[in-house]
Design a protein around this motif. Structure first.
Motif, PDB file in Angstrom:
ATOM      1  N   LEU A  27    -105.664  62.196  -5.963  1.00  0.00           N
ATOM      2  CA  LEU A  27    -105.451  61.538  -7.252  1.00  0.00           C
ATOM      3  C   LEU A  27    -104.209  60.657  -7.174  1.00  0.00           C
ATOM      4  O   LEU A  27    -103.152  61.094  -6.724  1.00  0.00           O
ATOM      5  N   GLN A  28    -104.324  59.405  -7.608  1.00  0.00           N
ATOM      6  CA  GLN A  28    -103.201  58.460  -7.479  1.00  0.00           C
ATOM      7  C   GLN A  28    -103.160  57.531  -8.677  1.00  0.00           C
ATOM      8  O   GLN A  28    -104.207  57.100  -9.190  1.00  0.00           O
ATOM      9  N   ALA A  29    -101.952  57.217  -9.124  1.00  0.00           N
ATOM     10  CA  ALA A  29    -101.769  56.287 -10.236  1.00  0.00           C
ATOM     11  C   ALA A  29    -100.613  55.354  -9.930  1.00  0.00           C
ATOM     12  O   ALA A  29     -99.548  55.795  -9.519  1.00  0.00           O
ATOM     13  N   MET A  30    -100.821  54.053 -10.159  1.00  0.00           N
ATOM     14  CA  MET A  30     -99.784  53.060  -9.894  1.00  0.00           C
ATOM     15  C   MET A  30     -99.069  52.621 -11.166  1.00  0.00           C
ATOM     16  O   MET A  30     -98.088  51.891 -11.099  1.00  0.00           O
ATOM     17  N   ASN A  31     -99.574  53.036 -12.341  1.00  0.00           N
ATOM     18  CA  ASN A  31     -98.901  52.658 -13.583  1.00  0.00           C
ATOM     19  C   ASN A  31     -99.096  53.752 -14.625  1.00  0.00           C
ATOM     20  O   ASN A  31     -99.954  54.633 -14.497  1.00  0.00           O
ATOM     21  N   LEU A  32     -98.290  53.694 -15.674  1.00  0.00           N
ATOM     22  CA  LEU A  32     -98.273  54.764 -16.661  1.00  0.00           C
ATOM     23  C   LEU A  32     -99.517  54.779 -17.534  1.00  0.00           C
ATOM     24  O   LEU A  32     -99.912  55.840 -18.035  1.00  0.00           O
ATOM     25  N   LEU A  33    -100.150  53.631 -17.728  1.00  0.00           N
ATOM     26  CA  LEU A  33    -101.388  53.620 -18.509  1.00  0.00           C
ATOM     27  C   LEU A  33    -102.480  54.401 -17.776  1.00  0.00           C
ATOM     28  O   LEU A  33    -103.217  55.179 -18.392  1.00  0.00           O
ATOM     29  N   THR A  34    -102.563  54.215 -16.456  1.00  0.00           N
ATOM     30  CA  THR A  34    -103.523  54.984 -15.667  1.00  0.00           C
ATOM     31  C   THR A  34    -103.202  56.468 -15.734  1.00  0.00           C
ATOM     32  O   THR A  34    -104.100  57.308 -15.871  1.00  0.00           O
ATOM     33  N   VAL A  35    -101.923  56.808 -15.648  1.00  0.00           N
ATOM     34  CA  VAL A  35    -101.512  58.205 -15.781  1.00  0.00           C
ATOM     35  C   VAL A  35    -102.028  58.788 -17.096  1.00  0.00           C
ATOM     36  O   VAL A  35    -102.588  59.893 -17.130  1.00  0.00           O
ATOM     37  N   SER A  36    -101.861  58.041 -18.188  1.00  0.00           N
ATOM     38  CA  SER A  36    -102.278  58.551 -19.496  1.00  0.00           C
ATOM     39  C   SER A  36    -103.784  58.794 -19.547  1.00  0.00           C
ATOM     40  O   SER A  36    -104.246  59.745 -20.184  1.00  0.00           O
ATOM     41  N   HIS A  37    -104.566  57.942 -18.887  1.00  0.00           N
ATOM     42  CA  HIS A  37    -106.019  58.133 -18.866  1.00  0.00           C
ATOM     43  C   HIS A  37    -106.398  59.386 -18.092  1.00  0.00           C
ATOM     44  O   HIS A  37    -107.283  60.143 -18.501  1.00  0.00           O
ATOM     45  N   TYR A  38    -105.739  59.597 -16.956  1.00  0.00           N
ATOM     46  CA  TYR A  38    -106.000  60.812 -16.187  1.00  0.00           C
ATOM     47  C   TYR A  38    -105.700  62.049 -17.027  1.00  0.00           C
ATOM     48  O   TYR A  38    -106.486  63.005 -17.072  1.00  0.00           O
ATOM     49  N   LEU A  39    -104.550  62.039 -17.681  1.00  0.00           N
ATOM     50  CA  LEU A  39    -104.118  63.214 -18.427  1.00  0.00           C
ATOM     51  C   LEU A  39    -105.014  63.463 -19.639  1.00  0.00           C
ATOM     52  O   LEU A  39    -105.248  64.611 -20.022  1.00  0.00           O
ATOM     53  N   ALA A  40    -105.517  62.388 -20.238  1.00  0.00           N
ATOM     54  CA  ALA A  40    -106.403  62.546 -21.395  1.00  0.00           C
ATOM     55  C   ALA A  40    -107.672  63.302 -21.028  1.00  0.00           C
ATOM     56  O   ALA A  40    -108.301  63.933 -21.885  1.00  0.00           O
ATOM     57  N   GLU A  41    -108.030  63.241 -19.754  1.00  0.00           N
ATOM     58  CA  GLU A  41    -109.199  63.973 -19.278  1.00  0.00           C
ATOM     59  C   GLU A  41    -108.880  65.444 -19.004  1.00  0.00           C
ATOM     60  O   GLU A  41    -109.744  66.197 -18.541  1.00  0.00           O
ATOM     61  N   GLY A  42    -107.645  65.842 -19.259  1.00  0.00           N
ATOM     62  CA  GLY A  42    -107.252  67.228 -19.072  1.00  0.00           C
ATOM     63  C   GLY A  42    -106.631  67.532 -17.736  1.00  0.00           C
ATOM     64  O   GLY A  42    -106.460  68.699 -17.366  1.00  0.00           O
ATOM     65  N   VAL A  43    -106.262  66.486 -16.978  1.00  0.00           N
ATOM     66  CA  VAL A  43    -105.675  66.674 -15.648  1.00  0.00           C
ATOM     67  C   VAL A  43    -104.158  66.712 -15.753  1.00  0.00           C
ATOM     68  O   VAL A  43    -103.513  65.689 -15.974  1.00  0.00           O
ATOM     69  N   GLY A  44    -103.552  67.898 -15.629  1.00  0.00           N
ATOM     70  CA  GLY A  44    -102.117  68.035 -15.493  1.00  0.00           C
ATOM     71  C   GLY A  44    -101.260  67.484 -16.608  1.00  0.00           C
ATOM     72  O   GLY A  44    -101.654  67.412 -17.774  1.00  0.00           O
ATOM     73  N   CYS A  45    -100.042  67.040 -16.216  1.00  0.00           N
ATOM     74  CA  CYS A  45     -99.057  66.491 -17.138  1.00  0.00           C
ATOM     75  C   CYS A  45     -98.166  65.537 -16.341  1.00  0.00           C
ATOM     76  O   CYS A  45     -98.289  65.430 -15.129  1.00  0.00           O
ATOM     77  N   SER A  46     -97.254  64.848 -17.031  1.00  0.00           N
ATOM     78  CA  SER A  46     -96.390  63.902 -16.327  1.00  0.00           C
ATOM     79  C   SER A  46     -95.122  63.651 -17.131  1.00  0.00           C
ATOM     80  O   SER A  46     -95.145  63.688 -18.369  1.00  0.00           O
ATOM     81  N   LEU A  47     -94.026  63.392 -16.418  1.00  0.00           N
ATOM     82  CA  LEU A  47     -92.804  62.929 -17.072  1.00  0.00           C
ATOM     83  C   LEU A  47     -92.917  61.421 -17.271  1.00  0.00           C
ATOM     84  O   LEU A  47     -93.178  60.685 -16.319  1.00  0.00           O
ATOM     85  N   VAL A  48     -92.688  60.991 -18.501  1.00  0.00           N
ATOM     86  CA  VAL A  48     -92.857  59.577 -18.837  1.00  0.00           C
ATOM     87  C   VAL A  48     -91.662  59.106 -19.658  1.00  0.00           C
ATOM     88  O   VAL A  48     -91.230  59.801 -20.584  1.00  0.00           O
ATOM     89  N   PRO A  49     -91.099  57.922 -19.353  1.00  0.00           N
ATOM     90  CA  PRO A  49     -90.012  57.360 -20.172  1.00  0.00           C
ATOM     91  C   PRO A  49     -90.484  57.156 -21.610  1.00  0.00           C
ATOM     92  O   PRO A  49     -91.584  56.659 -21.852  1.00  0.00           O
ATOM     93  N   MET A  50     -89.643  57.513 -22.556  1.00  0.00           N
ATOM     94  CA  MET A  50     -90.061  57.532 -23.955  1.00  0.00           C
ATOM     95  C   MET A  50     -90.266  56.147 -24.569  1.00  0.00           C
ATOM     96  O   MET A  50     -90.904  56.026 -25.619  1.00  0.00           O
ATOM     97  N   LEU A  51     -89.753  55.093 -23.946  1.00  0.00           N
ATOM     98  CA  LEU A  51     -90.032  53.751 -24.452  1.00  0.00           C
ATOM     99  C   LEU A  51     -91.508  53.393 -24.308  1.00  0.00           C
ATOM    100  O   LEU A  51     -91.992  52.473 -24.962  1.00  0.00           O
ATOM    101  N   ALA A  52     -92.215  54.142 -23.473  1.00  0.00           N
ATOM    102  CA  ALA A  52     -93.651  53.903 -23.277  1.00  0.00           C
ATOM    103  C   ALA A  52     -94.491  54.588 -24.352  1.00  0.00           C
ATOM    104  O   ALA A  52     -95.702  54.348 -24.438  1.00  0.00           O
ATOM    105  N   ARG A  53     -93.880  55.421 -25.157  1.00  0.00           N
ATOM    106  CA  ARG A  53     -94.632  56.306 -26.059  1.00  0.00           C
ATOM    107  C   ARG A  53     -95.580  55.550 -26.994  1.00  0.00           C
ATOM    108  O   ARG A  53     -96.775  55.860 -27.068  1.00  0.00           O
ATOM    109  N   ARG A  54     -95.059  54.590 -27.729  1.00  0.00           N
ATOM    110  CA  ARG A  54     -95.868  53.920 -28.751  1.00  0.00           C
ATOM    111  C   ARG A  54     -97.087  53.228 -28.150  1.00  0.00           C
ATOM    112  O   ARG A  54     -98.212  53.378 -28.641  1.00  0.00           O
ATOM    113  N   ILE A  55     -96.867  52.477 -27.082  1.00  0.00           N
ATOM    114  CA  ILE A  55     -97.969  51.719 -26.481  1.00  0.00           C
ATOM    115  C   ILE A  55     -98.991  52.651 -25.846  1.00  0.00           C
ATOM    116  O   ILE A  55    -100.207  52.455 -25.994  1.00  0.00           O
TER     117      ILE A  55
END
Length: 304
Positions: free
Chosen positions: A221-249
């Motif tokens: 499993l690999q992600a090059m950007n935070l939007l891809t990370v969010s899609h993976y996680l929405a499917e129930g895969v794991g969790c991730s540390l994300v900078p909070m300025l990304a939250r709204r978008i």
């Protein structure tokens, strides 16, 4: 051969039409055609094949056009450098931005620059940290907005905001309804990391300090950007540390994710400008830093 000759060659290659190339160079078509012909005779090779169906760049022409474009870019940088010293507002301010920051702060940053100098033209380049450093060295950019501190000889890092990290999970994750957790409650084994060129990966590893980081995640499993990370996680895969300025978008793009605050001030990063020592745009940069500190983006705090 002069700069004008190279501009003609680049224009013909771009438009594949002598008339449109001449218009873009503000000369008559006969004048441009004659000058290109003279250049071909001087070089001893045909740059463009003139056919009934149009103009095609020859193999030799293609290689020469690439070099011509490099020379034109270098000439433009010479002009821009002179303009910086003559009038710091005359040349565009070229800013490098790291990918885990750029999508989430560009409108804010553009507005902040407008508050400081509304006539200043800006050019943004999104690059990983190492590429930002390389482009500062080659003077492709004037400053970089990066995660620091960064200590490199001949450069200065000026911090402006502190951006906290949050934990991002699926709405079905066991932590989805938690408002905040301690650092000890972060499920280290479930962490999904972005790829190695991103400083966020190294920051996550340094904070968590656990050899089992991400051990429960699928190996490929690999992600090059935070939007891809969010899609993976929405499917129930794991969790991730994300900078909070990304939250709204990220939440707008993917309503099936949840952000959980981390009750530990160490979980965050310092964002600031990296510039060359003696940069002629220093006073503009310092004014921009003060503007950002006085009105930081939502979700971040000021640094002085």
């Amino acid at each position: 051969m002069n700069i004008r000759d190279l501009e003609y060659v680049a224009a013909v290659d771009r438009y594949r039409n002598f008339g449109r190339a001449a218009d873009s160079c503000h000369v008559s078509q006969p004048a441009l055609s004659a000058q290109v012909k003279k250049l071909e005779e001087r070089l001893g090779v045909e740059l463009f094949a003139r056919t009934n169906s149009g103009v095609k760049t020859t193999e030799a022409g293609s290689r020469i056009v690439l070099t011509a474009k490099d020379v034109l870019r270098s000439a433009q940088r010479i002009s821009d450098t002179a303009a910086e010293y003559r009038d710091p507002l005359a040349a565009p301010l070229r800013i490098g931005l790291i990918p885990t920051l750029a999508p989430f702060v560009l409108p804010y940053l553009k507005s902040s620059i407008g508050d400081v100098a509304d006539e200043l033209v800006t050019i943004f380049r999104e690059q990983p940290t190492q590429q930002v450093l390389a482009e500062l060295d080659s003077r492709m950019i004037d400053v970089g907005l990066v995660s620091g501190p960064i200590e490199v000889g001949g450069y200065k890092f000026t911090p402006v905001i502190r951006e906290p990290f949050g934990l991002i999970v699926s709405k079905h994750h066991r932590l989805a309804n938690a408002k905040a957790i301690s650092a000890d409650d972060i499920p280290i084994e479930e962490l999904l990391l972005v790829t190695e060129e991103h400083c966020l990966r190294a920051e996550t590893v340094a904070l968590c300090r656990d050899k089992n980081i991400g051990i429960d995640m699928p190996d490929q499993l690999q992600a090059m950007n935070l939007l891809t990370v969010s899609h993976y996680l929405a499917e129930g895969v794991g969790c991730s540390l994300v900078p909070m300025l990304a939250r709204r978008i990220l939440q707008c793009a993917n309503p099936d994710i949840r952000f959980v605050e981390i009750d530990d001030e160490n979980y965050g990063r310092d964002i600031g400008f990296l510039s060359r020592e003696g940069c002629p745009r220093e006073h503009i940069l310092m004014a921009l830093c003060e503007q950002i500190r006085s009105a930081p983006p939502e979700g971040a705090g000021s640094l002085h």
